[in-house]
Motif scaffolding. Structure first.
Motif, PDB file in Angstrom:
ATOM      1  N   LYS A   1      74.103  14.592 -92.898  1.00 18.31           N
ATOM      2  CA  LYS A   1      73.545  14.753 -94.243  1.00 18.31           C
ATOM      3  C   LYS A   1      74.557  15.230 -95.272  1.00 18.31           C
ATOM      4  CE  LYS A   1      68.804  15.584 -92.850  1.00 18.31           C
ATOM      5  NZ  LYS A   1      67.540  16.045 -93.383  1.00 18.31           N
ATOM      6  N   THR A   2      75.766  15.557 -94.833  1.00 18.87           N
ATOM      7  CA  THR A   2      76.692  16.170 -95.782  1.00 18.87           C
ATOM      8  C   THR A   2      78.029  15.459 -95.924  1.00 18.87           C
ATOM      9  OG1 THR A   2      77.703  17.650 -94.123  1.00 18.87           O
ATOM     10  CG2 THR A   2      75.707  18.440 -95.233  1.00 18.87           C
TER      11      THR A   2
ATOM     12  N   ARG B   1      78.388   6.672 -87.226  1.00 19.83           N
ATOM     13  CA  ARG B   1      79.617   7.198 -87.796  1.00 19.83           C
ATOM     14  C   ARG B   1      80.635   7.362 -86.671  1.00 19.83           C
ATOM     15  NH1 ARG B   1      79.436  11.212 -91.141  1.00 19.83           N
ATOM     16  NH2 ARG B   1      77.393  10.687 -91.987  1.00 19.83           N
ATOM     17  N   PRO B   2      81.920   7.245 -86.977  1.00 17.94           N
ATOM     18  CA  PRO B   2      82.941   7.305 -85.917  1.00 17.94           C
ATOM     19  C   PRO B   2      83.044   8.683 -85.265  1.00 17.94           C
ATOM     20  CG  PRO B   2      83.962   7.266 -88.091  1.00 17.94           C
ATOM     21  CD  PRO B   2      82.517   6.988 -88.299  1.00 17.94           C
ATOM     22  N   ASP B   3      82.761   9.737 -86.035  1.00 19.63           N
ATOM     23  CA  ASP B   3      82.837  11.109 -85.535  1.00 19.63           C
ATOM     24  C   ASP B   3      82.211  12.013 -86.590  1.00 19.63           C
ATOM     25  OD1 ASP B   3      84.833  11.502 -87.577  1.00 19.63           O
ATOM     26  OD2 ASP B   3      86.338  10.710 -86.205  1.00 19.63           O
ATOM     27  N   ASN B   4      82.286  13.292 -86.373  1.00 20.75           N
ATOM     28  CA  ASN B   4      81.721  14.257 -87.324  1.00 20.75           C
ATOM     29  C   ASN B   4      82.797  15.000 -88.116  1.00 20.75           C
ATOM     30  OD1 ASN B   4      79.024  13.704 -86.607  1.00 20.75           O
ATOM     31  ND2 ASN B   4      79.179  15.056 -84.828  1.00 20.75           N
ATOM     32  N   CYS B   5      83.972  14.374 -88.223  1.00 16.51           N
ATOM     33  CA  CYS B   5      85.067  15.005 -88.949  1.00 16.51           C
ATOM     34  C   CYS B   5      84.761  15.095 -90.446  1.00 16.51           C
ATOM     35  CB  CYS B   5      86.367  14.229 -88.758  1.00 16.51           C
ATOM     36  SG  CYS B   5      86.915  14.128 -87.045  1.00 16.51           S
ATOM     37  N   ALA B   6      85.230  16.171 -91.061  1.00 16.77           N
ATOM     38  CA  ALA B   6      85.040  16.348 -92.500  1.00 16.77           C
ATOM     39  C   ALA B   6      86.304  16.931 -93.111  1.00 16.77           C
ATOM     40  CB  ALA B   6      83.847  17.272 -92.771  1.00 16.77           C
ATOM     41  N   THR B   7      86.668  16.426 -94.281  1.00 21.94           N
ATOM     42  CA  THR B   7      87.818  16.959 -95.018  1.00 21.94           C
ATOM     43  C   THR B   7      87.296  17.671 -96.269  1.00 21.94           C
ATOM     44  OG1 THR B   7      88.138  14.792 -96.081  1.00 21.94           O
ATOM     45  CG2 THR B   7      89.405  15.238 -94.081  1.00 21.94           C
ATOM     46  N   GLU B   8      87.918  17.449 -97.424  1.00 23.12           N
ATOM     47  CA  GLU B   8      87.473  18.129 -98.637  1.00 23.12           C
ATOM     48  C   GLU B   8      86.364  17.337 -99.354  1.00 23.12           C
ATOM     49  OE1 GLU B   8      92.066  18.751 -98.542  1.00 23.12           O
ATOM     50  OE2 GLU B   8      90.682  17.097 -98.205  1.00 23.12           O
TER      51      GLU B   8
ATOM     52  N   THR C   1      76.965  11.418-105.705  1.00 22.45           N
ATOM     53  CA  THR C   1      76.471  12.560-104.929  1.00 22.45           C
ATOM     54  C   THR C   1      77.643  13.396-104.432  1.00 22.45           C
ATOM     55  OG1 THR C   1      74.590  11.225-104.215  1.00 22.45           O
ATOM     56  CG2 THR C   1      75.015  13.243-102.986  1.00 22.45           C
ATOM     57  N   ALA C   2      77.494  14.692-104.548  1.00 24.47           N
ATOM     58  CA  ALA C   2      78.604  15.611-104.245  1.00 24.47           C
ATOM     59  C   ALA C   2      78.718  15.908-102.751  1.00 24.47           C
ATOM     60  CB  ALA C   2      78.433  16.906-105.028  1.00 24.47           C
ATOM     61  N   LEU C   3      78.823  14.855-101.952  1.00 25.81           N
ATOM     62  CA  LEU C   3      79.013  15.030-100.519  1.00 25.81           C
ATOM     63  C   LEU C   3      80.448  15.440-100.211  1.00 25.81           C
ATOM     64  CD1 LEU C   3      77.188  11.764 -99.479  1.00 25.81           C
ATOM     65  CD2 LEU C   3      76.376  14.068 -98.941  1.00 25.81           C
ATOM     66  N   VAL C   4      80.637  16.020 -99.046  1.00 31.09           N
ATOM     67  CA  VAL C   4      81.985  16.252 -98.542  1.00 31.09           C
ATOM     68  C   VAL C   4      82.499  14.927 -97.992  1.00 31.09           C
ATOM     69  CG1 VAL C   4      83.375  17.574 -96.899  1.00 31.09           C
ATOM     70  CG2 VAL C   4      81.365  18.621 -97.967  1.00 31.09           C
ATOM     71  N   HIS C   5      83.801  14.707 -98.083  1.00 29.13           N
ATOM     72  CA  HIS C   5      84.368  13.432 -97.639  1.00 29.13           C
ATOM     73  C   HIS C   5      84.926  13.514 -96.221  1.00 29.13           C
ATOM     74  CE1 HIS C   5      84.858  11.200-101.673  1.00 29.13           C
ATOM     75  NE2 HIS C   5      83.999  12.182-101.838  1.00 29.13           N
TER      76      HIS C   5
END
Length: 465
Positions: free
Chosen positions: A227-228, A250-257, A286-290
């Motif tokens: 969701k983020t 999705r390929p994984d649950n990795c998140a950057t900025e 939408t202000a999601l994290v990338h």
């Protein structure tokens, strides 16, 4: 004239003859010296008694305030608690319990303070000028207690530089100077910190909650990713559209900025479903994290195997995640600092709750909630996907956190880089007379002590008188 001459000669002989002068002077001065010595001994005795009384009362008041805070006792039990602590500490100094008295105890429920007056009767060594051979000494002490809850996020470095050396892998239990196991040291120190923090819930369930943000080149957002986190794709949109919906896979649950329309880091703690205006395209996004597309080009692990843990009182879950740490990847400290901010931000409460990961952070309210971030690294922040500098991003986020009333402790573990030290020092909250906020640890034992000291500081109750 003859009579006067006789007197003058007698006077001259008296002045020349000093054989009895010393005895006469001693007879005159001895009582004065004895009085002065006795007075000095009395002053030292009274001063020591006053110091011991204040130390005993300070300890009793602080211990009682801490027990009120943690729920060990109720307000109606405060006087009894104070007496127990006072006599336990004071009798060692004054020997006789009947010499020591707890005169009064006042609980100010509005200010949340415990104020106590105590006295001790001292047998002075030299009663002087008809004074009694005892003196009564009184003192006062006060401490704050609180019914505040505490939220703590621990941002922990699991990057490649934390890997055990070859010597350590081959020689567990026989560590030499060359053999290091930094990730093992971190796991030990963080586990002890979690146990110490959550022990505060023994008599007051839910008073303290802890979150974890393990990080490397990115963070593993775990169940929150759905969701983020917006997955960037080559030749795809740079920003999530206003009507964004989670992808089927999705390929994984990795998140950057999180990113602004111009590609710089969006350092706010706004909720991930917030809407932003793109002045170039004249559209909302939408202000999601990338999840930056460049993650796929990383030569090392894209994100840690261990996922973030939002605020919880579940000690087993926290210790299990810490126990799963493996070291790999670069140091995305700016990214991790953003996620530490999210884990304490009430703006993220709804998405955390909707994902089934707990109640989420409480509203900012210094009277009711204490929010604390512990930021740890072993090196310079060297991985950034939004903006130009990971350390700059981290420092800017730290400023926002402190402006929100979040207290920040930082730990540099075997850090030799000046930039890394500066980042940690700038991120830390200002030191106070009682509380240190920036720690440097060269060894695993020092790392453990740093975490233990921070835990004590989080629970510290400063004397106010």
């Amino acid at each position: 004239m003859a009579e006067k001459s006789v007197l003058q000669r007698a006077a001259r002989r008296f002045r020349r003859d000093g054989s009895g002068n010393f005895g006469m002077m001693l007879a005159v001065l001895a009582p004065m010296l004895l009085v002065g010595a006795g007075f000095g001994i009395n002053i030292a005795q009274v001063s020591s008694a006053r110091s011991n009384l204040l130390a005993a009362l300070d300890s009793a008041v602080t211990s009682t305030a801490r027990d009120l805070t943690t729920g060990v006792i109720e307000e109606k039990d405060a006087k009894t608690s104070l007496e127990v602590f006072l006599y336990a500490n004071g009798v060692r100094s004054f020997s006789k319990r009947d010499k020591l008295t707890l005169d009064s105890v006042v609980l100010d429920r509005h200010r949340k303070t415990v104020i106590a007056h105590a006295s001790v009767v001292v047998d002075v060594a030299f009663p002087l000028f008809g004074a009694a051979n005892t003196q009564k000494i009184t003192t006062v002490s006060a401490a704050r207690y609180s019914d505040r809850k505490i939220e703590v996020v621990m941002m922990l470095d699991v990057t490649g530089s934390m890997k055990p050396t070859k010597e350590e892998k081959n020689r567990r239990g026989e560590v030499t100077k060359e053999a290091t196991d930094k990730i093992g040291d971190l796991m030990t120190a963080a586990t002890i910190a979690v146990e110490a923090l959550l022990s505060g819930n023994e008599h007051s369930p839910g008073r303290i909650r802890v979150a974890l943000v393990p990080y490397a080149a990115s963070v593993n957002a775990g169940a929150l990713a759905e969701k983020t986190v917006f997955i960037e794709e080559k030749d795809g949109p740079n920003l999530p559209p206003a009507g964004w919906t989670p992808p089927a896979s999705r390929p994984d649950n990795c998140a950057t900025e999180r990113k602004l329309a111009n590609g710089n880091a969006d350092l706010t703690d706004d909720a991930p479903d917030s809407q932003r205006w793109n002045n170039t395209t004249k559209e909302y996004y939408t202000a999601l994290v990338h999840r930056d597309e460049r993650l796929d080009d990383e030569k090392t692990t894209k994100c840690p195997a261990s996922a973030i843990v939002p605020l919880t009182t579940d000690e087993d879950t926290l210790k299990s995640v810490i126990g799963s740490f493996t070291a790999d990847g670069n140091t995305g400290g700016g990214i991790a600092t953003q996620w530490a901010y999210y884990m304490l931000s009430p703006k993220w409460r709804d998405v955390i709750s909707e994902t089934g990961l707990g109640d989420g952070p409480a509203d900012h309210d210094p009277e009711k909630i204490g929010k604390v971030a512990i930021l740890m690294t072993d090196g310079v922040y060297n991985r950034v996907y939004a903006g130009s500098n990971s350390s700059t991003n981290a420092r800017n986020v730290c400023t926002r956190m402190k402006n929100d009333g979040i207290e920040i402790f930082t730990i540099g573990f075997a850090v030799t880089n000046a930039t890394a030290r500066t980042t940690l020092s700038n991120c830390a909250s200002p030191d106070t007379a009682l509380t240190k906020h920036f720690y440097e640890a060269a060894t695993g034992e020092e790392l453990k002590r740093a975490f233990q000291d921070i835990v004590r500081n989080i629970e510290r109750l400063a004397l106010i008188q």
